[in-house]
Structures are given as structure tokens and as C-alpha cells.
Design an enzyme around this catalytic site. Structure first.
Site, PDB file in Angstrom:
ATOM      1  N   ASP A  69      38.293  12.475   2.804  1.00  0.00           N
ATOM      2  CA  ASP A  69      38.934  12.254   4.095  1.00  0.00           C
ATOM      3  C   ASP A  69      39.728  13.531   4.344  1.00  0.00           C
ATOM      4  O   ASP A  69      40.717  13.799   3.659  1.00  0.00           O
ATOM      5  CB  ASP A  69      39.859  11.038   3.990  1.00  0.00           C
ATOM      6  CG  ASP A  69      40.693  10.840   5.244  1.00  0.00           C
ATOM      7  OD1 ASP A  69      40.810  11.785   6.055  1.00  0.00           O
ATOM      8  OD2 ASP A  69      41.239   9.737   5.410  1.00  0.00           O
ATOM      9  N   VAL A  70      39.270  14.331   5.310  1.00  0.00           N
ATOM     10  CA  VAL A  70      39.842  15.682   5.459  1.00  0.00           C
ATOM     11  C   VAL A  70      41.298  15.674   5.914  1.00  0.00           C
ATOM     12  O   VAL A  70      41.964  16.710   5.872  1.00  0.00           O
ATOM     13  CB  VAL A  70      39.003  16.571   6.410  1.00  0.00           C
ATOM     14  CG1 VAL A  70      37.621  16.840   5.839  1.00  0.00           C
ATOM     15  CG2 VAL A  70      38.931  15.971   7.817  1.00  0.00           C
ATOM     16  N   ASN A  96      34.663  20.938  10.667  1.00  0.00           N
ATOM     17  CA  ASN A  96      33.963  20.354  11.812  1.00  0.00           C
ATOM     18  C   ASN A  96      34.349  18.899  12.067  1.00  0.00           C
ATOM     19  O   ASN A  96      34.270  18.436  13.203  1.00  0.00           O
ATOM     20  CB  ASN A  96      32.441  20.460  11.565  1.00  0.00           C
ATOM     21  CG  ASN A  96      31.660  19.531  12.456  1.00  0.00           C
ATOM     22  OD1 ASN A  96      31.467  19.797  13.638  1.00  0.00           O
ATOM     23  ND2 ASN A  96      31.228  18.393  11.904  1.00  0.00           N
ATOM     24  N   TYR A 169      43.024  13.864  21.809  1.00  0.00           N
ATOM     25  CA  TYR A 169      41.860  14.694  21.466  1.00  0.00           C
ATOM     26  C   TYR A 169      42.023  16.118  22.021  1.00  0.00           C
ATOM     27  O   TYR A 169      41.849  17.105  21.290  1.00  0.00           O
ATOM     28  CB  TYR A 169      40.590  14.034  22.025  1.00  0.00           C
ATOM     29  CG  TYR A 169      39.309  14.733  21.644  1.00  0.00           C
ATOM     30  CD1 TYR A 169      38.708  14.479  20.411  1.00  0.00           C
ATOM     31  CD2 TYR A 169      38.699  15.643  22.504  1.00  0.00           C
ATOM     32  CE1 TYR A 169      37.528  15.118  20.051  1.00  0.00           C
ATOM     33  CE2 TYR A 169      37.522  16.274  22.153  1.00  0.00           C
ATOM     34  CZ  TYR A 169      36.934  16.013  20.926  1.00  0.00           C
ATOM     35  OH  TYR A 169      35.767  16.643  20.572  1.00  0.00           O
ATOM     36  N   LYS A 173      42.389  19.760  20.001  1.00  0.00           N
ATOM     37  CA  LYS A 173      41.453  20.884  20.167  1.00  0.00           C
ATOM     38  C   LYS A 173      42.178  22.142  20.665  1.00  0.00           C
ATOM     39  O   LYS A 173      41.841  23.259  20.279  1.00  0.00           O
ATOM     40  CB  LYS A 173      40.318  20.491  21.114  1.00  0.00           C
ATOM     41  CG  LYS A 173      39.440  19.364  20.568  1.00  0.00           C
ATOM     42  CD  LYS A 173      38.839  19.715  19.200  1.00  0.00           C
ATOM     43  CE  LYS A 173      37.878  18.663  18.690  1.00  0.00           C
ATOM     44  NZ  LYS A 173      37.293  19.016  17.382  1.00  0.00           N
TER      45      LYS A 173
HETATM   46  C1  BGC Z   1      33.772  15.207  23.175  1.00  0.00           C
HETATM   47  C2  BGC Z   1      32.689  14.426  23.882  1.00  0.00           C
HETATM   48  C3  BGC Z   1      32.533  14.930  25.307  1.00  0.00           C
HETATM   49  C4  BGC Z   1      32.434  16.438  25.379  1.00  0.00           C
HETATM   50  C5  BGC Z   1      32.434  16.958  26.801  1.00  0.00           C
HETATM   51  C6  BGC Z   1      33.485  16.678  23.297  1.00  0.00           C
HETATM   52  O1  BGC Z   1      34.421  17.431  22.602  1.00  0.00           O
HETATM   53  O2  BGC Z   1      33.839  14.800  21.820  1.00  0.00           O
HETATM   54  O3  BGC Z   1      32.990  13.053  23.874  1.00  0.00           O
HETATM   55  O4  BGC Z   1      31.356  14.361  25.886  1.00  0.00           O
HETATM   56  O5  BGC Z   1      33.504  17.021  24.669  1.00  0.00           O
HETATM   57  O6  BGC Z   1      33.428  16.377  27.599  1.00  0.00           O
END
Ligand code: BGC
Length: 271
Positions: A69-70, A96, A169, A173
Site C-alpha cells: 500500500d504505497v 503511478n 483528486y 495531482k
Molecule cells: C481521471 C479520470 C478522468 C480524466 C479526465 C483522470 O485523471 O482519473 O477519471 O476521466 O482524468 O478528466
């Protein structure tokens, strides 16, 4: 070893996290075909990683499934130790592994926030840190690669494009992008190259609902000027190039593999 363009990763040892499915699986498979011995990291179910390892071995390659589990420091340490025990050195690391736990912002729980930051950002930190430690320890081997080591961080178009309903998310990123660049700046003089890949909409399980039905796919394609949803191999090809000596003068950059998703397609008309 002379550089063979048909096997650009010949003799190299590569660890890919989140490699049991999706983009990670494509990268591990294509790395093996390009001549690398690959560590296939999975989190819980060994089945798919074992299967892939057997397939790679049947084709004459080298592969090792490794559980971790990273988001957990000891797991990452053990994973790299296991990899080194099997392969003796480490040349390429691809942090990744990534997850989504989507929710409208006001409803997002701390658990959802922490789970995504934990795997996507802390996981990449832990994996990259372990890699850098070992790259420095083992030093460069010009018979293997010009660089002392290569790290390829798999990010997302959402390191650039804000994403409502996915704040955890997108934050992970965006963080991953500046981690990559700051690290690239820090270790370039040690001969370590650090780059990123920002995939757009790629057909994997993480976004299945966005492309599985024709209606959903049509809606998604409004965001993709190139007119098709990406395949995991589209991303793997870029990873091979970033991992190979063909990109030896490239560090601190992100390759967007997104069919133009990051070109603000809403502006094709108007503005
Ligand atoms: C997400 C996807 C999404 C894509 C474009 C990715 O980083 O994990 O769910 O479809 O970006 O929006």
C-alpha cells in the site's frame, strides 16, 4: 551495451506502482517488452499481478509482483527492498498508483480527502524518496543508462485543469506536479531525471462510467479535440521514451497525453 532502439530499456530494472491494472499495467507490460525487468506493484489482490508476471516470463522477460500500500512508509520500504533483492539494482521508478474518491466539496469527508492525498501524493513521495535513496547509493552505470536514475510520476490533466466534484483528486495531482518539478531541480546534478506524465481520459476502470456507454462517450469526447478516448498504451509509449536514454536531456517536464483535453476545448468557439 550499445543502444538498441527496438529495446530501449534493455538491461534496466523498473518498478511500477499500481501496476495490476489500467495505465500502470500497460506501462509494466510495455517496459518488459522494451527489455526492462519489471516490479509489478499491487495493493491487495495478487491475482492480476501474478498473471501478468507469468505472461512476461513466458515471453522471455523478467517480472516480480510486489505487494504494497504505497501510502504506508514501511510497505514502500519493504517493496523496494524486495525488488532490490530480486533484481540487484533499480534504474526506473514509476509512481503511478492513484485513486479517486469523488464528492461535492461540502460533503467530502476527511476520510475521502486523506485517502486520495495518501495514495496519490504521499504514495508518490514515499516511492520517489525510496528511489532517490537507492539511485544515490548505487550510482550511475553507463552500461545501463546515461542517467543515475529516472523517475516518471504519473499525474493527470487535473494537475492543470480544475475539477469540480473532485477537489481532493485535483489537489493531489497539482501537488504531484510541483513535487516532481522541485525534486527534478534538486537532484538533476546527481544525474537523476524526474519527469511527469499527465494522462487525459484513458479507458481504465477509474473512469469507466465516463466512456462505457455511447452516450457517456459522446459527452466525454466534447472535451477531447482529437476525437477518441485514450488507451493505456498511449501513455505507456510516452513512459518508455521518458525512461530511456532517448530523452536523456529531459528533466522536470510533463508530457500531456490527452488528445488535446488540456487545450481548453470549450474555446473552440467563442471567447
Ligand atoms: C481521471 C479520470 C478522468 C480524466 C479526465 C483522470 O485523471 O482519473 O477519471 O476521466 O482524468 O478528466
Amino acid at each position: 551495451m550499445p543502444f538498441d532502439p527496438s529495446r530501449p530499456l534493455q538491461g534496466q530494472k523498473a518498478l511500477v506502482t499500481g501496476a495490476a491494472s489500467g495505465i500502470g499495467a500497460a506501462i509494466a507490460r510495455r517496459f518488459a517488452q522494451a527489455g526492462a525487468a519489471v516490479g509489478i506493484n499491487y495493493r491487495s489482490d495478487p491475482g492480476p499481478a501474478e498473471e501478468m508476471a507469468q505472461e512476461i516470463r513466458r515471453e522471455g522477460g523478467e517480472a516480480l509482483p510486489v505487494k504494497a500500500d504505497v501510502s504506508k512508509e514501511t510497505d514502500v520500504r519493504d517493496m523496494v527492498a524486495e525488488f532490490l533483492e530480486a533484481f540487484g539494482r533499480i534504474d526506473i521508478v514509476v509512481p503511478n498508483a492513484g485513486i479517486q474518491k469523488d464528492a461535492p466539496f461540502a460533503d467530502m469527508t476527511l476520510e475521502q480527502w486523506e485517502a486520495v492525498i495518501g495514495v496519490n501524493l504521499t504514495g508518490q513521495f514515499l516511492t520517489a524518496r525510496e528511489a532517490v535513496r537507492h539511485f544515490l547509493k548505487q550510482g550511475a552505470d553507463p552500461n545501463v543508462s546515461r542517467a543515475t536514475g529516472k523517475i516518471i510520476v504519473v499525474s493527470s490533466v487535473h494537475q492543470l485543469i480544475p475539477w469540480a466534484g473532485h477537489v481532493n483528486y485535483a489537489a493531489s495531482k497539482g501537488g504531484s506536479m510541483l513535487m516532481m518539478k522541485s525534486l527534478a531541480q534538486e537532484v538533476a546534478d546527481k544525474g537523476i531525471r524526474v519527469n511527469g506524465i499527465a494522462p487525459g481520459a484513458i479507458k481504465t476502470n477509474i473512469n469507466r462510467q465516463a466512456w462505457e456507454t455511447p452516450d457517456a462517450e459522446q459527452k466525454l469526447l466534447k472535451l477531447v479535440p482529437y476525437g477518441r478516448v485514450g488507451e493505456p498504451d498511449d501513455v505507456a509509449e510516452a513512459a518508455i521514451w521518458l525512461a530511456s536514454d532517448a530523452s536523456d536531456y529531459v528533466t522536470g517536464t510533463t508530457l500531456f497525453i490527452d488528445g488535446g483535453m488540456s487545450l481548453f476545448p470549450g474555446f473552440r468557439e467563442g471567447g
